[in-house]
Design a protein around this motif. Structure first.
Motif, mmCIF file in Angstrom:
data_model
loop_
_atom_site.group_PDB
_atom_site.id
_atom_site.type_symbol
_atom_site.label_atom_id
_atom_site.label_comp_id
_atom_site.label_asym_id
_atom_site.label_seq_id
_atom_site.Cartn_x
_atom_site.Cartn_y
_atom_site.Cartn_z
ATOM 1 N N LEU A 81 0.838 -1.210 0.000
ATOM 2 C CA LEU A 81 0.000 0.000 0.000
ATOM 3 C C LEU A 81 0.869 1.254 0.000
ATOM 4 O O LEU A 81 0.584 2.219 -0.726
ATOM 5 N N LEU A 82 1.940 1.260 0.777
ATOM 6 C CA LEU A 82 2.834 2.423 0.836
ATOM 7 C C LEU A 82 3.516 2.668 -0.510
ATOM 8 O O LEU A 82 3.639 3.813 -0.951
ATOM 9 N N VAL A 83 3.951 1.589 -1.166
ATOM 10 C CA VAL A 83 4.586 1.729 -2.481
ATOM 11 C C VAL A 83 3.587 2.291 -3.495
ATOM 12 O O VAL A 83 3.916 3.184 -4.281
ATOM 13 N N ASP A 84 2.365 1.791 -3.451
ATOM 14 C CA ASP A 84 1.340 2.252 -4.407
ATOM 15 C C ASP A 84 0.962 3.714 -4.184
ATOM 16 O O ASP A 84 0.636 4.424 -5.143
ATOM 17 N N LEU A 85 0.984 4.157 -2.925
ATOM 18 C CA LEU A 85 0.648 5.552 -2.639
ATOM 19 C C LEU A 85 1.664 6.519 -3.237
ATOM 20 O O LEU A 85 1.364 7.696 -3.458
ATOM 21 N N LEU A 86 2.867 6.025 -3.519
ATOM 22 C CA LEU A 86 3.906 6.856 -4.136
ATOM 23 C C LEU A 86 4.045 6.608 -5.640
ATOM 24 O O LEU A 86 4.873 7.230 -6.290
ATOM 25 N N SER A 87 3.234 5.691 -6.176
ATOM 26 C CA SER A 87 3.353 5.328 -7.595
ATOM 27 C C SER A 87 2.173 5.863 -8.391
ATOM 28 O O SER A 87 1.052 5.930 -7.890
ATOM 29 N N GLU A 88 2.456 6.223 -9.626
ATOM 30 C CA GLU A 88 1.383 6.660 -10.522
ATOM 31 C C GLU A 88 0.551 5.466 -10.987
ATOM 32 O O GLU A 88 -0.674 5.500 -10.981
ATOM 33 N N LYS A 89 1.235 4.394 -11.371
ATOM 34 C CA LYS A 89 0.538 3.192 -11.823
ATOM 35 C C LYS A 89 0.678 2.113 -10.750
ATOM 36 O O LYS A 89 1.778 1.649 -10.464
ATOM 37 N N LYS A 90 -0.444 1.733 -10.189
ATOM 38 C CA LYS A 90 -0.450 0.770 -9.084
ATOM 39 C C LYS A 90 -0.777 -0.617 -9.638
ATOM 40 O O LYS A 90 -1.937 -0.982 -9.766
ATOM 41 N N THR A 91 0.255 -1.370 -9.987
ATOM 42 C CA THR A 91 0.037 -2.678 -10.597
ATOM 43 C C THR A 91 0.534 -3.789 -9.676
ATOM 44 O O THR A 91 1.403 -3.570 -8.818
ATOM 45 N N ILE A 92 -0.030 -4.982 -9.895
ATOM 46 C CA ILE A 92 0.422 -6.175 -9.184
ATOM 47 C C ILE A 92 0.265 -7.351 -10.140
ATOM 48 O O ILE A 92 -0.721 -7.460 -10.873
ATOM 49 N N SER A 93 1.265 -8.212 -10.180
ATOM 50 C CA SER A 93 1.210 -9.364 -11.084
ATOM 51 C C SER A 93 0.153 -10.358 -10.611
ATOM 52 O O SER A 93 -0.295 -10.313 -9.460
ATOM 53 N N VAL A 94 -0.225 -11.264 -11.517
ATOM 54 C CA VAL A 94 -1.217 -12.279 -11.167
ATOM 55 C C VAL A 94 -0.700 -13.152 -10.022
ATOM 56 O O VAL A 94 -1.419 -13.435 -9.060
ATOM 57 N N ASP A 95 0.573 -13.587 -10.118
ATOM 58 C CA ASP A 95 1.149 -14.410 -9.050
ATOM 59 C C ASP A 95 1.233 -13.629 -7.738
ATOM 60 O O ASP A 95 0.977 -14.175 -6.666
ATOM 61 N N GLY A 96 1.606 -12.349 -7.842
ATOM 62 C CA GLY A 96 1.672 -11.515 -6.637
ATOM 63 C C GLY A 96 0.304 -11.336 -6.006
ATOM 64 O O GLY A 96 0.170 -11.328 -4.772
ATOM 65 N N CYS A 97 -0.706 -11.212 -6.847
ATOM 66 C CA CYS A 97 -2.080 -11.058 -6.350
ATOM 67 C C CYS A 97 -2.533 -12.323 -5.629
ATOM 68 O O CYS A 97 -3.104 -12.265 -4.531
ATOM 69 N N LEU A 98 -2.280 -13.480 -6.239
ATOM 70 C CA LEU A 98 -2.648 -14.752 -5.613
ATOM 71 C C LEU A 98 -1.896 -14.958 -4.301
ATOM 72 O O LEU A 98 -2.459 -15.453 -3.316
ATOM 73 N N ALA A 99 -0.611 -14.574 -4.296
ATOM 74 C CA ALA A 99 0.178 -14.710 -3.072
ATOM 75 C C ALA A 99 -0.385 -13.824 -1.964
ATOM 76 O O ALA A 99 -0.475 -14.238 -0.799
ATOM 77 N N GLN A 100 -0.783 -12.601 -2.324
ATOM 78 C CA GLN A 100 -1.346 -11.703 -1.316
ATOM 79 C C GLN A 100 -2.675 -12.230 -0.786
ATOM 80 O O GLN A 100 -2.943 -12.153 0.424
ATOM 81 N N VAL A 101 -3.509 -12.779 -1.679
ATOM 82 C CA VAL A 101 -4.768 -13.390 -1.242
ATOM 83 C C VAL A 101 -4.489 -14.494 -0.225
ATOM 84 O O VAL A 101 -5.113 -14.567 0.838
ATOM 85 N N PHE A 102 -3.510 -15.352 -0.545
ATOM 86 C CA PHE A 102 -3.181 -16.475 0.344
ATOM 87 C C PHE A 102 -2.702 -15.997 1.711
ATOM 88 O O PHE A 102 -3.191 -16.460 2.745
ATOM 89 N N PHE A 103 -1.753 -15.062 1.712
ATOM 90 C CA PHE A 103 -1.158 -14.647 2.986
ATOM 91 C C PHE A 103 -2.106 -13.790 3.822
ATOM 92 O O PHE A 103 -2.056 -13.829 5.051
ATOM 93 N N VAL A 104 -2.972 -13.014 3.162
ATOM 94 C CA VAL A 104 -3.988 -12.267 3.915
ATOM 95 C C VAL A 104 -4.925 -13.228 4.628
ATOM 96 O O VAL A 104 -5.233 -13.075 5.819
ATOM 97 N N VAL A 105 -5.364 -14.265 3.900
ATOM 98 C CA VAL A 105 -6.325 -15.208 4.475
ATOM 99 C C VAL A 105 -5.680 -16.046 5.574
ATOM 100 O O VAL A 105 -6.294 -16.265 6.631
ATOM 101 N N ILE A 106 -4.439 -16.505 5.380
ATOM 102 C CA ILE A 106 -3.830 -17.382 6.377
ATOM 103 C C ILE A 106 -3.486 -16.622 7.660
ATOM 104 O O ILE A 106 -3.663 -17.131 8.768
ATOM 105 N N THR A 107 -3.033 -15.374 7.535
ATOM 106 C CA THR A 107 -2.717 -14.613 8.744
ATOM 107 C C THR A 107 -3.982 -14.168 9.472
ATOM 108 O O THR A 107 -4.080 -14.293 10.706
ATOM 109 N N ALA A 108 -4.964 -13.673 8.711
ATOM 110 C CA ALA A 108 -6.225 -13.266 9.331
ATOM 111 C C ALA A 108 -6.958 -14.472 9.909
ATOM 112 O O ALA A 108 -7.532 -14.404 11.007
ATOM 113 N N GLY A 109 -6.942 -15.596 9.185
ATOM 114 C CA GLY A 109 -7.609 -16.803 9.666
ATOM 115 C C GLY A 109 -6.965 -17.360 10.918
ATOM 116 O O GLY A 109 -7.662 -17.771 11.860
#
Length: 307
Positions: A81-109
Motif C-alpha cells: 500500500l505504501l509503495v502504491d501511494l507513491l506510484s502513478e501506476k499501481k500494478t500487481i502481477s497475477v502471481d503476486g495477487c494470488l500470493a497476497q490473497v493467500f497470505f492475507v487469508v492465512i494470517t487473518a484466519g
C-alpha cells in the motif's frame, strides 16, 4: 488453471484509496506511522514477554503469538500500500495477487483461531483456576497454536483455489488497495455465483467456528464472575479478559462485515478493510499493554535497566 492459461491477463491495476496526489501523500505519512508503530510495538511486546520469566505463562504465550501474527498480517498489506501511494501506476502481477490473497487469508484466519483459543484460556483461568495448570499445559498450548495455523492454511488454500478457477477477460482494474478474493469477483467474465456461495459458506464456517467457542467461553466467564462475592475479585476477573474481548470485537466485526459483502467496493467497505488489516494489528498490542499491569511493569523495568 484458468488464471494462468488466460494470456490476456498478466497483471492487475489497483485503484488504491484515492486518486488525489495530495491525499495520497497524507495517507502515505499516516500509514507509514501506523506501520512503524505496529512493528515497534509488537516487537517490543515480543521481546518483553521473552525477557521476563514471570510472563512465561499460557496467556502471554498466546499473546506473543498474536503479536507475531499482527506483524505478519500488517506486513502482507501495508508495504505494498505504501509503495502504491507513491506510484502513478499501481500494478500487481497475477502471481503476486494470488500470493497476497493467500497470505492475507492465512494470517487473518490464524488470528481468528488464536483469539478463540485465547478465549478458552481465559475460561480455564477464571472458571477452573485450580485446574488451570493441568488444563493449559505447555504442550497443549503449542498444539493449539499449530492447529490454528493448520486450519487457517487449509482455509486459505480453498480460497486461493476459488481465485484460480476464475476466468478473466479484459477488465484488470481492482477497486481496492489490496488483492482479496471479493475484489476479484467483479473482474471475472465467468459465472461467479457458485464461487460467491462457496466463499460465503467458508467465511460463515470460519466465523462461527471461531466465534462460537468465544461466546461459549465468555458465557461461562460472565456467570462465574457474578458468583464472586468480593468486588475486588470481580474487578480482577473482568480485567483479565477485557483486553481480549476488545480485540475480538474489533477484529471480528470489521472482518466479517467486509467478507460477507463480496462485491462491495464502497467507502464503508474500504473503512472496514483498513480497520481489520491495518489498524487492528497496531491497536492489539496497545490494548494488552495499556490494560495489563504486569506488561507495563516489565516494560518500565526494562527501560530503566537499559536507559
Amino acid at each position: 488453471m484458468a488464471l494462468r492459461n488466460h494470456s490476456t491477463v498478466t497483471e492487475f491495476i489497483l485503484m488504491g484509496l484515492s486518486a488525489n496526489p495530495h491525499i495520497e501523500a497524507l495517507l502515505f505519512v499516516l500509514f507509514l506511522v501506523i506501520y512503524l508503530l505496529t512493528l515497534t510495538g509488537n516487537l517490543m511486546l515480543l521481546l518483553v514477554i521473552r525477557a521476563d520469566s514471570h510472563l512465561h505463562t499460557p496467556m502471554y504465550f498466546f499473546l506473543s503469538n498474536l503479536s507475531f501474527l499482527d506483524l505478519c498480517f500488517s506486513s502482507v498489506t501495508v508495504p505494498k500500500l505504501l509503495v502504491d501511494l507513491l506510484s502513478e501506476k499501481k500494478t500487481i502481477s497475477v502471481d503476486g495477487c494470488l500470493a497476497q490473497v493467500f497470505f492475507v487469508v492465512i494470517t487473518a484466519g490464524t488470528e481468528a483461531f488464536l483469539l478463540s483459543v485465547m478465549a478458552y484460556d481465559r475460561y480455564a483461568a477464571i472458571c477452573h483456576p485450580l485446574l488451570y495448570a493441568q488444563l493449559m499445559s505447555h504442550h497443549l498450548c503449542v498444539r493449539l497454536v499449530l492447529v490454528s495455523w493448520g486450519l487457517a492454511g487449509l482455509n486459505s488454500v480453498a480460497i486461493v483455489l476459488l481465485a484460480v478457477s476464475l476466468n478473466f477477460c479484459k477488465d484488470q482494474v481492482i477497486h481496492h488497495y489490496i488483492c482479496e478474493l471479493p475484489s476479484l469477483f467483479p473482474l471475472s467474465c465467468s459465472d461467479i455465483s457458485i464461487n460467491t456461495d462457496i466463499l460465503i459458506c467458508i467465511i460463515l464456517l470460519h466465523g462461527f467456528g471461531t466465534s462460537l467457542p468465544i461466546s461459549f467461553s465468555y458465557a461461562h466467564i460472565i456467570s462465574t464472575i457474578f458468583t464472586i462475592s468480593s468486588t475486588t475479585g470481580r474487578s480482577k476477573a473482568f480485567n483479565t479478559c477485557s483486553s481480549h474481548l476488545i480485540a475480538v470485537i474489533l477484529f471480528f466485526s470489521s472482518g466479517l462485515i467486509h467478507y460477507l459483502n463480496p462485491t462491495s467496493s464502497s467507502n464503508l467497505d474500504f473503512l472496514f478493510s483498513v480497520q481489520y488489516s491495518v489498524v487492528t494489528p497496531m491497536v492489539n498490542h496497545l490494548i494488552y499493554s495499556l490494560k495489563n499491569k504486569e506488561v507495563k511493569t516489565t516494560v518500565k523495568n526494562t527501560l530503566e535497566k537499559y536507559l
